[in-house]
Design an enzyme around this catalytic site. Structure first.
Site, PDB file in Angstrom:
ATOM      1  N   LYS A  34       0.832  -1.204   0.000  1.00 34.81           N
ATOM      2  CA  LYS A  34       0.000   0.000   0.000  1.00 34.81           C
ATOM      3  C   LYS A  34       0.872   1.263   0.000  1.00 34.81           C
ATOM      4  CE  LYS A  34      -3.683  -0.159   2.533  1.00 34.81           C
ATOM      5  NZ  LYS A  34      -4.423  -0.297   3.791  1.00 34.81           N
ATOM      6  N   ARG A 104      -3.151   3.228   8.743  1.00 30.42           N
ATOM      7  CA  ARG A 104      -3.551   1.948   8.134  1.00 30.42           C
ATOM      8  C   ARG A 104      -2.365   1.005   8.033  1.00 30.42           C
ATOM      9  NH1 ARG A 104      -8.118   3.030   4.268  1.00 30.42           N
ATOM     10  NH2 ARG A 104      -8.462   5.242   4.395  1.00 30.42           N
ATOM     11  N   GLY A 113      -8.282  -6.818   5.032  1.00 24.02           N
ATOM     12  CA  GLY A 113      -9.054  -6.836   6.271  1.00 24.02           C
ATOM     13  C   GLY A 113      -8.418  -7.621   7.405  1.00 24.02           C
ATOM     14  N   MET A 115      -5.524  -7.004   9.007  1.00 21.11           N
ATOM     15  CA  MET A 115      -4.860  -6.205  10.033  1.00 21.11           C
ATOM     16  C   MET A 115      -5.661  -4.927  10.264  1.00 21.11           C
ATOM     17  SD  MET A 115      -0.921  -6.863   9.222  1.00 21.11           S
ATOM     18  CE  MET A 115      -1.134  -6.351   7.555  1.00 21.11           C
ATOM     19  N   ARG A 343      -3.907  -1.400  -5.698  1.00 22.13           N
ATOM     20  CA  ARG A 343      -3.128  -2.641  -5.567  1.00 22.13           C
ATOM     21  C   ARG A 343      -3.596  -3.586  -6.655  1.00 22.13           C
ATOM     22  NH1 ARG A 343      -6.203  -4.328   0.008  1.00 22.13           N
ATOM     23  NH2 ARG A 343      -8.249  -4.247  -0.895  1.00 22.13           N
ATOM     24  N   HIS A 465     -15.835  -8.654   2.086  1.00 23.19           N
ATOM     25  CA  HIS A 465     -14.801  -9.563   2.567  1.00 23.19           C
ATOM     26  C   HIS A 465     -15.027 -10.976   2.046  1.00 23.19           C
ATOM     27  CE1 HIS A 465     -13.139 -12.318   5.653  1.00 23.19           C
ATOM     28  NE2 HIS A 465     -12.101 -11.520   5.530  1.00 23.19           N
ATOM     29  N   ARG A 572      -3.011 -48.236 -20.324  1.00 23.49           N
ATOM     30  CA  ARG A 572      -2.821 -49.415 -19.464  1.00 23.49           C
ATOM     31  C   ARG A 572      -3.838 -50.464 -19.911  1.00 23.49           C
ATOM     32  NH1 ARG A 572      -2.117 -45.001 -15.357  1.00 23.49           N
ATOM     33  NH2 ARG A 572      -0.225 -45.399 -14.178  1.00 23.49           N
ATOM     34  N   ARG A 628       0.656 -50.131 -23.686  1.00 27.18           N
ATOM     35  CA  ARG A 628       1.516 -50.950 -22.826  1.00 27.18           C
ATOM     36  C   ARG A 628       0.920 -52.338 -22.665  1.00 27.18           C
ATOM     37  NH1 ARG A 628       2.234 -49.440 -16.679  1.00 27.18           N
ATOM     38  NH2 ARG A 628       0.194 -50.451 -16.566  1.00 27.18           N
ATOM     39  N   GLU A 773      11.433 -48.516 -15.161  1.00 19.53           N
ATOM     40  CA  GLU A 773      10.785 -48.380 -13.849  1.00 19.53           C
ATOM     41  C   GLU A 773      11.458 -49.213 -12.773  1.00 19.53           C
ATOM     42  OE1 GLU A 773       6.550 -48.971 -14.376  1.00 19.53           O
ATOM     43  OE2 GLU A 773       6.827 -50.654 -15.717  1.00 19.53           O
ATOM     44  N   SER A 792      10.073 -44.985 -21.718  1.00 20.15           N
ATOM     45  CA  SER A 792       9.105 -44.182 -20.971  1.00 20.15           C
ATOM     46  C   SER A 792       9.314 -44.502 -19.502  1.00 20.15           C
ATOM     47  CB  SER A 792       7.685 -44.531 -21.405  1.00 20.15           C
ATOM     48  OG  SER A 792       6.772 -43.820 -20.605  1.00 20.15           O
ATOM     49  N   GLY A 794       8.466 -45.031 -15.947  1.00 20.46           N
ATOM     50  CA  GLY A 794       7.325 -45.289 -15.056  1.00 20.46           C
ATOM     51  C   GLY A 794       7.729 -44.794 -13.680  1.00 20.46           C
ATOM     52  N   ASP A 797       6.563 -46.675 -10.347  1.00 18.26           N
ATOM     53  CA  ASP A 797       7.330 -47.857  -9.948  1.00 18.26           C
ATOM     54  C   ASP A 797       8.787 -47.508  -9.692  1.00 18.26           C
ATOM     55  OD1 ASP A 797       5.793 -50.238  -9.645  1.00 18.26           O
ATOM     56  OD2 ASP A 797       5.245 -50.056 -11.758  1.00 18.26           O
ATOM     57  N   CYS A 860       5.689 -41.152 -17.600  1.00 15.42           N
ATOM     58  CA  CYS A 860       4.238 -41.401 -17.627  1.00 15.42           C
ATOM     59  C   CYS A 860       3.672 -41.762 -16.252  1.00 15.42           C
ATOM     60  CB  CYS A 860       3.889 -42.477 -18.650  1.00 15.42           C
ATOM     61  SG  CYS A 860       4.539 -44.091 -18.228  1.00 15.42           S
ATOM     62  N   TYR A 880       8.731 -35.775 -23.374  1.00 13.85           N
ATOM     63  CA  TYR A 880       7.352 -35.402 -23.037  1.00 13.85           C
ATOM     64  C   TYR A 880       7.020 -35.873 -21.624  1.00 13.85           C
ATOM     65  CZ  TYR A 880       6.323 -40.320 -23.784  1.00 13.85           C
ATOM     66  OH  TYR A 880       6.339 -41.682 -23.671  1.00 13.85           O
TER      67      TYR A 880
HETATM   68  C1  PEP Z   1       4.532 -46.215 -13.373  1.00 17.36           C
HETATM   69  O1  PEP Z   1       4.940 -47.145 -12.716  1.00 17.36           O
HETATM   70  O2  PEP Z   1       4.926 -45.045 -13.224  1.00 17.36           O
HETATM   71  C2  PEP Z   1       3.512 -46.426 -14.404  1.00 17.36           C
HETATM   72  C3  PEP Z   1       3.131 -45.436 -15.184  1.00 17.36           C
HETATM   73  O3  PEP Z   1       2.927 -47.627 -14.467  1.00 17.36           O
HETATM   74  P1  PEP Z   1       1.793 -48.114 -13.431  1.00 17.36           P
HETATM   75  O4  PEP Z   1       1.412 -46.951 -12.597  1.00 17.36           O
HETATM   76  O5  PEP Z   1       0.697 -48.649 -14.268  1.00 17.36           O
HETATM   77  O6  PEP Z   1       2.528 -49.170 -12.677  1.00 17.36           O
HETATM   78 MG    MG Z   2       4.542 -49.148 -13.449  1.00 22.29          MG
END
Ligand code: PEP
Ligand code: MG
Length: 904
Positions: A34, A104, A113, A115, A343, A465, A572, A628, A773, A792, A794, A797, A860, A880
């Site tokens: 303020k 203030r 509000g 303080m 503000r 408020h 899955r 998978r 994983e 990928s 996991g 796991d 994933c 990704y």
């Molecule tokens: C993991 O293990 O991260 C995965 C994506 O496979 P799930 O959760 O199906 O075991």
């Molecule tokens: Mg897994």
């Protein structure tokens, strides 16, 4: 040694800046938001009543030093006060030309509000008399005087506000009026006398008033409601508050005076244009407290057109300076506009997105700034439920639309009514959904508001408020439902015949202001067009990290694509087997004694899988679809040992009492089936199923399952290609820990692909990859990469196996204590562990990229939708992240923000 400067005049901003490193942020840190803005407005030539700021450092020093004002502070305050006196040609405490000031609070981050504030300091019996002589307006003077004693009494002396309100309500009652403004000057004089009796410690010396008020504002930093608010809003406790002392201007000086608050754009929807409330002949707290019915700001254009036009011009000037929507407090004193505060305005998630996009389109900020300004949780809000259209219609037809109030914070909230914040908190603690119903909310109610799903008040406006706090925390809220009468003692609300008891269900729509009796169904909104789509489009231009979805069914895949997923990162397939009509076939497959029998059962499943996959290829036409192979241990498809034992015992009991031969036959049949199942469950039993026959191990033990799945994938891909689509199948092998496993599984997949393509006379490009994983997979990634087209991670796991922590049990067991007591600083299943799991992922990426520069490595696990983990994935070069469809928009934004953070 030069003495510390504790006090800065509003007109001394250049000096403050020159003495600080760290730019505007440091200025706000020292002067509070303020104070910094008052000084900045002064510098911009905006009409701000003169004043000065006592710094946050002074507050911290006071709080540290047994409640003693730091050395030198008081003389600096008096000096700064003289500067105001000279500028206005008035004197603090001088009946001949009395100066009144406000005091203030103002912390670095706005805490509306939470303080304390005291207005009209400088009034006593003598200066009041002098002011009457000067203004000729006894009503105004005694109204101001009674406000001073009331505020001083509650804020500084700690008296209960009800004591003062009772005196006022007696006076209104005697006079037969409903508003304090309608009390006569004489009546107000009597009120003042009674207030003086109540507030015996009220000092008549103006300097003493000011000193005590400053100390009270300092102390309010550690008041309960301020501490609660900071905890909820994540504001640090060691910042302290600044105190702003400013010459009073009066909105209660008659019909040419007014006071109000407004936002430069709608805080609820983001719509450009002033939005707010004002009152003619009133002081600031009348507007924000919601105790008097305010008028919408547009009406000021009629009542005071010059002031309104000037306000619009000031709003544009402030937005141009701050590049942000502003929340402004103003007063019109005898036709002259003064700005008391500006503000950054609080806003709903919808408004945040629209304002960011509009400001960028208006050229006030860049697109990257717009993307930076919206938080992942604001995007997440769009995915929150709204009232279902049919449920709303039906409830309306049944007369259950009981009221409509102001739609101040959008979204649907459904819960049981609680009329007390403590009750709301308790019920929510018991796992109930709660709607907090109050006449109006006060800062002391915040804990109940946070616990509730939604908030309903009978009084107050858009800037009340309740509205501000609800918007900030994304709680749906409807305020100003005047038709509803709340009985706080009886814990019920009434409206004509209708009685709502504590515990009754209510549904409210914070977007329309509607309130329904009962529990209405909700739905999640479509986000495919409008401002969010534009913002996320800009985010897509900025991010380099891909975003895919974990989707098992075509409908999920379609939703994911609508939400901006660039393919499926994980399907899955076992989830398809769990569907009720497929489970018995799956169980037959598991139970079969011979490969032939197993193949028969699989032959039944194959066309079903093929249809599922075709649906996925259609939904993700042209985009990669990672399918998978079946992952969990087979016993997961069978009933549990306990369930079967119970079923068998029950059947035996019923058999002994069976009345007919048919019944005996039926029961015997079921008994035999269950006994067979039990034998299988025993045979498949493993002490550590998570480390047992699952993932690729299952594919190697039962290659016919793998063959069936591979055939279904490639046949569906051929179907999609024949339809003219562009299927991009990627087959993924789970839980690999040795290259040997990958080699064997891949041979089966490649040979099935060749067979299907030969049979169909067409070929579809495909990839075969593996999940990473287990730690060994990560550590031997160079060997795996020789046989895999992609990796990928996991991360669920991989976290489990790296920590040796059961993902199924830990989060409901000792992990809670670990988190509570700080053994772990975060839950590694929610947010990726950079030090251990992250190191393994780095290793896998490095090995893969030695083979091929752009070897595809995604994540994933659940971490794929967590903003902090997404930032990590961006920084570490993942291709990704893949997450549930509902988290895809959040992931798109988080990935862009990560890119911006590493670029700057
Ligand atoms: C993991 O293990 O991260 C995965 C994506 O496979 P799930 O959760 O199906 O075991
Ligand atoms: Mg897994």
């Amino acid at each position: 040694m030069p003495s510390t400067t504790w006090v800065h005049g509003f007109d001394r901003l250049d000096e403050v800046e020159a003495g600080l490193d760290g730019g505007w942020d440091s200025v706000r840190g020292l002067l509070g938001g303020k104070g910094a803005n008052l000084a900045e407005m002064t510098r911009l030539g905006i009409p701000v009543p003169p004043g000065f700021t006592v710094t946050t450092r002074a507050c911290l020093s006071y709080l540290d030093g047994d409640g003693r004002l730091p050395d030198g502070l008081w003389s600096q305050v008096l000096h700064a006060l003289h500067a105001i006196e000279d500028r206005l040609d008035k004197r603090f405490g001088d009946p001949a030309a009395p100066l009144l000031v406000s005091c203030r609070s103002g912390a670095k981050f706005s805490m509306p509000g939470m303080m304390d504030t005291v207005l009209n300091l400088g009034l006593n019996d003598e200066t009041a008399k002098g002011l009457v002589a000067l203004t000729g307006d006894e009503h105004f003077v005694f109204d101001s005087y009674r406000r001073l004693i009331q505020m001083f009494g509650t804020v500084v002396l700690g008296l209960r506000d009800e004591l003062f309100e009772n005196v006022l309500s007696d006076a209104r009652h005697v006079r037969g009026v409903t508003s304090d403004a309608d009390l006569s000057a004489d009546e107000l004089r009597t009120v003042v006398a009674r207030f003086r009796d109540l507030a015996a410690g009220f000092p008549t010396d103006p300097a003493e008033q000011l000193r005590m008020a400053i100390e009270a504002v300092f102390s309010s930093w550690n008041g309960r409601r301020a501490v609660d608010y900071r905890n909820a809003a994540g504001i640090a406790h060691d910042l302290g508050t600044a105190v702003n002392i400013q010459a009073m201007v009066f909105g209660n000086l008659g019909e040419h005076s007014a006071t109000g608050v407004c936002m430069t754009r709608s805080g609820a929807t983001g719509l450009p244009g002033l939005e707010g409330d004002f009152l003619v002949n009133a002081q600031g707290e009348d507007v924000v407290s919601g105790t008097r019915a305010t008028r919408p700001i547009e009406a000021l254009a009629q009542v005071m057109p010059t002031a309104y036009a000037e306000l619009q011009a000031m709003a544009a000037k402030l937005e141009a300076r701050y590049h942000e929507m502003q929340d402004i407090e103003f007063t019109v004193e005898d036709g002259r506009l003064w700005l008391l505060q500006t503000r950054d305005g609080k806003r709903t998630a919808q408004a945040a997105v629209r304002i960011a996009v509009d400001l960028a389109n208006e050229g006030l900020i860049g697109r990257a700034d717009a993307v930076r300004r919206v938080t992942p949780s604001q995007v997440d809000f769009f995915l929150h439920p709204q009232l279902a259209v049919a449920a709303r219609q039906q409830a309306a037809d049944e007369g259950r639309l009981i009221a409509t109030g102001l739609n101040v914070s959008p979204g649907a909230a459904v819960g049981v009514a609680a009329f007390d914040p403590d009750v709301a908190q308790r019920l929510a603690g018991d796992g109930r959904q709660v709607i907090l119903v109050r006449p109006e909310t006060k800062p002391d109610d915040v804990h109940g508001m946070l616990a509730a799903e939604g908030i309903l008040t009978t009084r107050g406006g858009r800037t009340s408020h309740a509205a501000l706090v609800a918007r900030q925390f994304g709680k749906p809220a409807v305020v100003g439902v005047g038709a509803l009468e709340v009985d706080l003692v009886g814990h019920r609300a009434t409206m004509g015949e209708l009685v709502i008891e504590e515990g009754d269900w209510l549904s409210l729509d914070g977007s329309t202001g509607e309130v329904y009796a009962g529990r209405l169904d909700t739905f999640v909104p479509d986000i495919s067009d409008g401002w969010l789509a534009t913002l996320l489009g800009w985010a897509d231009d900025l991010r380099t990290l891909g975003v895919r979805a974990n989707a098992d069914y075509p409908a999920d895949a379609r939703r994911a694509r609508d939400y901006g997923a660039e393919g499926i990162g994980l399907c899955r397939t076992e989830h398809m087997f769990f569907q009720s009509e497929r489970l018995p076939v799956m169980q037959r497959m598991i139970m079969s004694d011979s490969v032939t029998e197993r193949r028969d059962a699989l032959a039944e499943l194959e066309p079903l899988q093929r249809d599922d996959f075709l649906g996925l290829f259609r939904a993700m036409d042209g985009l990669p679809v990672i399918i998978r192979l079946v992952d969990p241990p087979l016993h997961e498809f069978l009933p549990t040992f306990e369930e079967l034992s119970k079923r068998i015992t029950d059947a035996k009991i019923r058999l002994s009492a069976a009345g007919s031969l048919d019944e005996v036959d039926d029961l015997l049949g079921r008994l035999r089936r269950d006994e067979d199942l039990l034998r299988q469950v025993r045979a498949l039993h493993e002490s550590n199923p998570m480390l047992g026959l699952r993932g690729v191990r299952l594919a190697i033990r039962h290659p016919e399952i793998l063959q069936m799945q591979a055939r279904a994938i490639f046949a569906a891909a051929c179907d999609a290609a024949e339809e003219g689509g562009g299927p991009r199948p990627e087959v993924m092998i789970p839980l690999t820990s040795d290259a040997g496993e990958l080699i064997r599984a891949r041979q089966v997949i490649d040979s099935e692909a060749a067979a299907v393509f030969a049979d169909r006379g067409i070929t579809v490009d495909y990839l075969v990859g593996t999940m990473v994983e287990t730690p060994r997979a990560a550590l031997t990634a160079d060997k795996l990469a020789e046989h895999a087209d992609f990796f990928s991670v996991g991360s669920n796991d991989l976290t489990q196996t790296t920590y040796a922590l059961s993902r199924d049990d830990a989060e409901t067991s000792f992990l809670i204590d670990y988190l509570r007591t700080g053994v772990y600083d975060h839950d590694p299943f929610s947010s990726l562990d950079p030090d251990g799991v992250g190191l393994l992922i780095d290793r896998a990426i490095a090995a893969a990229r030695t083979r091929e520069d752009d070897f595809e490595v995604g994540v994933c696990g659940e971490h794929g939708g967590d903003p902090a983990s997404i930032a990590w994935c961006h920084a570490h070069g993942l291709t990704y992240v893949s997450c549930s469809p509902f988290r895809v928009p959040v992931a798109r934004l988080a990935a862009a923000q990560a890119a911006l953070a590493t670029a700057s």
